[in-house]
Design an enzyme around this catalytic site. Structure first.
Site, mmCIF file in Angstrom:
data_model
loop_
_atom_site.group_PDB
_atom_site.id
_atom_site.type_symbol
_atom_site.label_atom_id
_atom_site.label_comp_id
_atom_site.label_asym_id
_atom_site.label_seq_id
_atom_site.Cartn_x
_atom_site.Cartn_y
_atom_site.Cartn_z
ATOM 1 C CB VAL A 17 -0.958 0.011 1.208
ATOM 2 C CG1 VAL A 17 -1.728 1.330 1.270
ATOM 3 C CG2 VAL A 17 -1.941 -1.146 1.113
ATOM 4 C CE1 TYR A 18 5.475 5.566 2.658
ATOM 5 C CE2 TYR A 18 7.143 4.001 1.938
ATOM 6 C CZ TYR A 18 6.788 5.275 2.349
ATOM 7 O OH TYR A 18 7.752 6.258 2.440
#
Length: 245
Positions: free
Chosen positions: A152-153
């Protein structure tokens, strides 16, 4: 490298890389807006540090995940200083989750701060930044690696790199340069949080120098990119990572 008289907004400047960037821009002569979301005490400490160095700074609260607060941030900066010349979109979050543990709330929070916050700060810069200004967005060198729990990051930072590329020719007619800095592993509270000594040591061994980066390593590159010596660089992502990838 002087930026004397220029007004710089540094988001997420109460700690870590943002703090160091704010201090170094002030040393170069900029009037610095130390943006923070909730850490008022730490932001005030950065302002005090800058003032002790003979610089000028102000702490202004704004949660960049909310467009109304980004707009209010720019309005307050213009009210106090009259213009904006430098924007450093440093505010961000990084949480490590295996895909089966990612909730909708985790996903949305990362994109709201890391992507939406950056995008709408750039929008305000388009409306209000003085011609000849500089925008620096922050990505990560993790986006060029394949590491578990960073999906996600890394996705948010990949988006930041692309919006930086796509916006370059929109800002160009105003003489505004926009670039992206992608640090490697830097010894900040954000990076070190929740990591075991063994994991941190493994990250040290991933680059060419066998150490973690320091906030000053990143701020030094910011110094170059906000200077007149870098006016022919725009739409680029600069990986500042000691040879990590």
């Amino acid at each position: 490298m002087s930026v004397a008289g220029k007004v710089a907004i540094v988001t997420g400047a109460s700690r870590g890389i943002g703090r160091q960037v704010a201090i170094q821009l002030a040393r170069l002569g900029a009037k610095v807006v130390v943006n923070y979301a909730s850490s008022r005490e730490k932001a005030d400490e950065v302002v005090t540090t800058i003032e002790k160095l003979g610089g000028q700074a102000a702490a202004i609260q704004a949660d960049v995940s909310k467009v109304s607060e980004v707009e209010a941030l720019f309005s307050e900066v213009l009210r106090r200083f009259g213009h904006v010349d430098i924007l450093v979109n440093n505010a961000g979050i990084m949480e490590n989750h295996a895909i089966e543990d990612v909730t909708e709330e985790i996903f949305d929070r990362h994109f709201a701060i890391n992507v939406k916050g950056t995008y709408f700060a750039c929008q305000q810069a388009m409306k209000h930044m003085a011609p000849g200004g500089t925008i620096l967005n922050f990505s990560t060198s993790v986006s060029g690696a394949m590491l578990p729990t960073y999906s996600v990051y890394a996705a948010t930072k990949g988006a930041v790199e692309q919006l930086t590329r796509q916006l370059a020719k929109e800002f160009g007619p105003k003489g505004i340069v926009i670039n992206c800095i992608a640090p490697g592993q830097v010894a900040t509270e954000l990076f070190l949080s929740g990591k075991s000594p063994e994991l941190i040591d493994s990250f040290r061994r991933m680059n060419a120098f066998g150490r973690l980066g320091e906030p000053e390593d990143i701020a030094n590159v910011v110094e170059l990119l906000v200077s007149d010596k870098a006016r022919w660089i725009t739409g680029q992502t600069i990986r500042v990572n000691g040879g990590f990838n």
